[in-house]
Design a protein around this motif. Structure first.
Motif, PDB file in Angstrom:
ATOM      1  N   GLU A 123       1.536 -46.292  35.979  1.00 14.26           N
ATOM      2  CA  GLU A 123       0.451 -46.764  36.947  1.00 14.26           C
ATOM      3  C   GLU A 123      -0.874 -45.737  36.805  1.00 14.26           C
ATOM      4  N   ALA A 124      -0.784 -44.584  35.933  1.00 14.38           N
ATOM      5  CA  ALA A 124      -1.797 -43.839  36.148  1.00 14.38           C
ATOM      6  C   ALA A 124      -3.084 -44.323  35.263  1.00 14.38           C
ATOM      7  N   THR A 125      -4.205 -44.053  35.892  1.00 15.36           N
ATOM      8  CA  THR A 125      -5.392 -44.019  35.299  1.00 15.36           C
ATOM      9  C   THR A 125      -6.323 -42.684  35.091  1.00 15.36           C
ATOM     10  N   PHE A 126      -7.173 -42.453  34.503  1.00 11.18           N
ATOM     11  CA  PHE A 126      -7.758 -41.206  34.436  1.00 11.18           C
ATOM     12  C   PHE A 126      -9.286 -41.135  34.589  1.00 11.18           C
ATOM     13  N   ALA A 127      -9.574 -39.863  34.981  1.00  8.99           N
ATOM     14  CA  ALA A 127     -11.215 -39.839  35.258  1.00  8.99           C
ATOM     15  C   ALA A 127     -11.588 -38.292  34.672  1.00  8.99           C
ATOM     16  N   TYR A 128     -11.693 -38.681  33.495  1.00  6.63           N
ATOM     17  CA  TYR A 128     -12.075 -37.144  32.827  1.00  6.63           C
ATOM     18  C   TYR A 128     -13.614 -36.844  33.109  1.00  6.63           C
ATOM     19  N   ASN A 129     -13.932 -35.850  32.788  1.00  6.50           N
ATOM     20  CA  ASN A 129     -15.265 -35.203  33.125  1.00  6.50           C
ATOM     21  C   ASN A 129     -16.238 -35.969  32.386  1.00  6.50           C
ATOM     22  N   ILE A 130     -17.331 -36.371  33.162  1.00  7.60           N
ATOM     23  CA  ILE A 130     -18.521 -37.135  32.707  1.00  7.60           C
ATOM     24  C   ILE A 130     -19.353 -36.425  31.480  1.00  7.60           C
ATOM     25  N   LYS A 131     -19.271 -37.189  30.488  1.00  9.20           N
ATOM     26  CA  LYS A 131     -20.173 -36.858  29.291  1.00  9.20           C
ATOM     27  C   LYS A 131     -21.440 -37.448  29.398  1.00  9.20           C
ATOM     28  N   GLY A 162      -7.640 -36.287  36.658  1.00  7.25           N
ATOM     29  CA  GLY A 162      -8.596 -35.597  35.718  1.00  7.25           C
ATOM     30  C   GLY A 162      -9.587 -34.836  36.736  1.00  7.25           C
ATOM     31  N   GLY A 163     -10.705 -34.538  36.178  1.00  9.33           N
ATOM     32  CA  GLY A 163     -11.725 -33.560  36.726  1.00  9.33           C
ATOM     33  C   GLY A 163     -12.888 -34.357  37.420  1.00  9.33           C
ATOM     34  N   ALA A 164     -12.984 -35.774  37.424  1.00  8.02           N
ATOM     35  CA  ALA A 164     -14.072 -36.310  37.875  1.00  8.02           C
ATOM     36  C   ALA A 164     -13.749 -37.585  38.861  1.00  8.02           C
ATOM     37  N   PRO A 165     -12.576 -37.534  39.446  1.00 10.58           N
ATOM     38  CA  PRO A 165     -12.149 -38.712  40.382  1.00 10.58           C
ATOM     39  C   PRO A 165     -13.227 -39.224  41.338  1.00 10.58           C
ATOM     40  N   ILE A 166     -13.760 -38.346  41.908  1.00  8.00           N
ATOM     41  CA  ILE A 166     -14.818 -38.652  42.993  1.00  8.00           C
ATOM     42  C   ILE A 166     -15.994 -39.825  42.301  1.00  8.00           C
ATOM     43  N   HIS A 167     -16.438 -39.350  41.146  1.00 13.43           N
ATOM     44  CA  HIS A 167     -17.210 -40.112  40.273  1.00 13.43           C
ATOM     45  C   HIS A 167     -16.903 -41.542  40.068  1.00 13.43           C
ATOM     46  N   TYR A 168     -15.556 -41.650  39.539  1.00 12.15           N
ATOM     47  CA  TYR A 168     -14.954 -42.645  38.849  1.00 12.15           C
ATOM     48  C   TYR A 168     -14.581 -43.718  39.972  1.00 12.15           C
ATOM     49  N   SER A 169     -14.262 -43.046  41.398  1.00  9.60           N
ATOM     50  CA  SER A 169     -14.120 -44.017  42.383  1.00  9.60           C
ATOM     51  C   SER A 169     -15.121 -44.771  42.486  1.00  9.60           C
ATOM     52  N   ILE A 170     -16.520 -44.316  42.574  1.00 12.67           N
ATOM     53  CA  ILE A 170     -17.482 -45.063  42.845  1.00 12.67           C
ATOM     54  C   ILE A 170     -17.937 -45.981  41.490  1.00 12.67           C
ATOM     55  N   LEU A 171     -17.972 -45.347  40.576  1.00 10.56           N
ATOM     56  CA  LEU A 171     -18.550 -45.865  39.267  1.00 10.56           C
ATOM     57  C   LEU A 171     -17.540 -47.189  39.004  1.00 10.56           C
ATOM     58  N   GLN A 172     -16.431 -47.320  39.443  1.00 10.84           N
ATOM     59  CA  GLN A 172     -15.645 -48.387  39.317  1.00 10.84           C
ATOM     60  C   GLN A 172     -15.563 -49.359  40.614  1.00 10.84           C
ATOM     61  N   GLY A 173     -16.442 -48.938  41.273  1.00  5.76           N
ATOM     62  CA  GLY A 173     -16.521 -49.934  42.550  1.00  5.76           C
ATOM     63  C   GLY A 173     -15.406 -50.065  43.572  1.00  5.76           C
ATOM     64  N   LYS A 174     -14.664 -49.046  43.714  1.00  5.62           N
ATOM     65  CA  LYS A 174     -13.368 -49.057  44.506  1.00  5.62           C
ATOM     66  C   LYS A 174     -14.120 -49.129  45.902  1.00  5.62           C
ATOM     67  N   GLU A 175     -13.278 -49.787  46.987  1.00 10.75           N
ATOM     68  CA  GLU A 175     -13.590 -49.764  48.386  1.00 10.75           C
ATOM     69  C   GLU A 175     -12.856 -48.748  49.167  1.00 10.75           C
ATOM     70  N   LYS A 176     -11.932 -47.827  48.494  1.00 10.03           N
ATOM     71  CA  LYS A 176     -11.253 -46.786  49.157  1.00 10.03           C
ATOM     72  C   LYS A 176     -10.899 -45.846  47.944  1.00 10.03           C
ATOM     73  N   THR A 177     -10.501 -44.631  48.384  1.00 11.16           N
ATOM     74  CA  THR A 177     -10.142 -43.369  47.515  1.00 11.16           C
ATOM     75  C   THR A 177      -9.137 -42.616  48.429  1.00 11.16           C
ATOM     76  N   GLY A 178      -9.163 -41.462  48.306  1.00 11.56           N
ATOM     77  CA  GLY A 178      -8.275 -40.680  49.283  1.00 11.56           C
ATOM     78  C   GLY A 178      -7.862 -39.244  48.571  1.00 11.56           C
ATOM     79  N   ILE A 179      -7.063 -38.564  49.333  1.00 14.17           N
ATOM     80  CA  ILE A 179      -6.618 -37.123  49.103  1.00 14.17           C
ATOM     81  C   ILE A 179      -5.114 -37.254  48.799  1.00 14.17           C
ATOM     82  N   THR A 180      -4.694 -36.643  47.647  1.00 13.90           N
ATOM     83  CA  THR A 180      -3.419 -36.332  47.580  1.00 13.90           C
ATOM     84  C   THR A 180      -3.069 -34.938  47.328  1.00 13.90           C
ATOM     85  N   ILE A 181      -1.945 -34.346  48.079  1.00 12.77           N
ATOM     86  CA  ILE A 181      -1.381 -33.163  48.096  1.00 12.77           C
ATOM     87  C   ILE A 181      -0.089 -33.383  46.982  1.00 12.77           C
TER      88      ILE A 181
END
Length: 316
Positions: A198-206, A117-136
């Motif tokens: 296993e998919a989760t979603f990070a839709y744009n912040i409302k 989705g469109g807001a993966p950077i936001h949700y990685s922090i909102l969900q308190g994750k310790e890592k994220t990354g880049i996928t091509i």
């Protein structure tokens, strides 16, 4: 020389475009979103990718919807060997996905299938994750569901905000793309199918997600504040007025107070009760109609009427 059409819109996309050019590929066209009104004066402003493309002398296309036949035809007429997208903001139609010799690939700011989705950077922090990354990955007609080509992990620190993590991920995306393109063009990569289960979603912040829920525990509120900094910015209310909260600190212990209650005013912050007998110290904020400021400035001026026992998060 491989002919590439690049599609992207915000600041995140600019280093990716620049990397493609630096690596010697021929960018024959850039597709980005239309200019949009920005700020209180609604000044018509070009997207960052357009600004960079014009600097580089690359033709720019700005379709409201890439699926419209006349807009799609303009891109197809360029006959690219490869389409690269990064935060473009639209799903590409099958006709375009199938056209380039090497397909259409996307630089996405998460470890897919997490946070499509469109807001993966936001949700990685909102969900308190310790890592994220880049996928091509190859693009598909379904949102961020294409086969994975390469990935790289990026750690998230406790002090990261959306702004700092955005810059780390943009740089990581540029580097990974630079490493991936030669392998892709030489047929050295084996795509890996995503597991949709296993998919989760990070839709744009409302807008309703921006308001702080003081009933949540301090850790969640801390992540909420940094997960919306510097855009769109978390907020609370006091005396019916909106106060944006830019930065905070976690407080280890708290008195047992109703969530949202101001426990005490410190020289450098406002300590507020959260859920589960935790608390947050607000250190940087922005009263309605004013610039953002440190808490000590606020308490000397616009917030001088705040007192311990007051309550944040009242009705707007």
């Amino acid at each position: 020389m491989t002919k590439i059409v690049f599609m992207g819109t915000p600041d995140f996309s600019v280093p990716v475009l620049k990397q493609i050019i630096e690596d010697g590929y021929e960018v024959i066209g850039v597709v980005t979103q239309p200019d949009r009104p920005v700020g209180r004066k609604k000044t018509l402003t070009p997207p960052p990718v357009k600004v960079e493309a014009e600097k580089q002398g690359i033709p720019v296309y700005q379709p409201e919807k890439i699926r419209q036949p006349e807009e799609l035809e303009k891109v197809l007429a360029l006959k690219p060997d490869l389409v690269v997208t990064a935060a473009f903001g639209q799903i590409l139609p099958k006709e375009l996905l199938d056209a380039p010799k090497f397909g259409c690939i996307n630089v996405h700011a998460s470890l897919l299938p997490e946070l499509r989705g469109g807001a993966p950077i936001h949700y990685s922090i909102l969900q308190g994750k310790e890592k994220t990354g880049i996928t091509i990955m190859y693009m598909a007609e379904k949102l961020d569901a294409g086969d994975i080509l390469t990935q790289v992990e990026v750690p998230i620190t406790e002090r990261d905000t959306v702004g700092t993590l955005h810059d780390k991920l943009s740089a990581a995306g540029s580097k990974l793309l630079s490493e991936t393109l030669p392998k892709l063009l030489n047929g050295e990569l084996t795509p890996i199918r995503q597991n949709d289960e296993e998919a989760t979603f990070a839709y744009n912040i409302k807008r309703e997600q921006e308001k702080i829920d003081w009933g949540k525990n301090g850790e969640e509120i801390y992540n909420h504040i940094r997960g919306l900094n510097p855009w769109p910015v978390a907020y609370t209310t006091f005396d019916g007025k909106v106060i944006k909260i830019w930065n905070s600190e976690k407080v280890k212990s708290a008195e047992s107070k109703e969530p949202g209650t101001i426990i005490r005013l410190e020289e450098d912050g406002i300590v507020v009760a959260a859920g589960n007998e935790t608390a947050i110290k607000i250190t940087e904020l922005q009263p309605s109609g004013k610039k953002k400021m440190r808490a000590e400035q606020f308490l000397r001026g616009a917030g001088s009427h705040l007192t311990a026992g007051g309550h944040l998060g009242d009705t707007e």
